[in-house]
Design a protein around this motif. Sequence first.
Motif, mmCIF file in Angstrom:
data_model
loop_
_atom_site.group_PDB
_atom_site.id
_atom_site.type_symbol
_atom_site.label_atom_id
_atom_site.label_comp_id
_atom_site.label_asym_id
_atom_site.label_seq_id
_atom_site.Cartn_x
_atom_site.Cartn_y
_atom_site.Cartn_z
ATOM 1 N N GLU A 37 0.839 -1.204 0.000
ATOM 2 C CA GLU A 37 0.000 0.000 0.000
ATOM 3 C C GLU A 37 0.870 1.249 0.000
ATOM 4 N N GLY A 92 3.823 1.400 -1.319
ATOM 5 C CA GLY A 92 4.330 1.483 -2.686
ATOM 6 C C GLY A 92 3.332 2.123 -3.628
ATOM 7 N N VAL A 93 2.067 1.688 -3.521
ATOM 8 C CA VAL A 93 1.018 2.269 -4.370
ATOM 9 C C VAL A 93 0.888 3.762 -4.087
ATOM 10 N N THR A 122 3.709 5.722 -5.730
ATOM 11 C CA THR A 122 3.517 5.826 -7.175
ATOM 12 C C THR A 122 2.455 6.850 -7.531
#
Lengths: 138, 92
Positions: A116, A118-119, A122
């Motif tokens: 999460e 990482g998302v 991004t």
Amino acid sequence: MKDVAPSIILKVVCRRLVPFVQIFGLYVIMHGHSSPGGGFQGGVILASSVMLLVLCDGLEPVQRRFSVAMATAATSTGVLLYAGVGVLSLLLGANYLDYGILPGAEPRSLGMLVIEVGVGITVTGALVSIFYDLLGFE
Amino acid sequence: MNYLHLVVTGLTGLLLFLGSLDMPNTGDPQSAPAVHVSPRYIEDSLKETAVPNMVTAVLADYRGFDTLVETAVVFTGAMAVLLILRSHREEQ
């Protein structure tokens, strides 16, 4: 973008508001497990805090802290972090993205938290770098 | 030429509409997902993942591949937009 000089009220209110917006964005990312939210939503909130700062302070001072290169790098770092968790569980001897093998008391919860984050990285990087590039036009 | 586009678009739409006729009704308790996939998530997701939010458990764990590629789609879309915007700027 032309350097606009917004009123002192606008500037002060924006600056006081941004930390709360950012804390809320982090909260939405970190609490995606137990309440509505997650990386996509929290990333958008974090990106909106950067946009608010640009609107009241101008592009220059904000880009000194969070440059175009950093925003673009963040876009790929998040995907790399997500895929890295998959490779890590592969190296530890499980299937790709099978978090059960990770260390800790609740490994699946831990793996979900990392992806999460990482998302969120991004989405923040993507929105901020698109915003920067759109502002680059005269 | 424009009429050809219209016909192709119309036929594709008709095909999609025909395909949707076989879908179960919204909220149908006898549909395939409601009979065996949903009960499994509702009953076992907390035990298996220790995450109280069922939506996150499905999104990030059971469907982890889907979310990974979803993130890659966000990344690819951002890169496409950046490439278009920056190529225009260099021309100026």
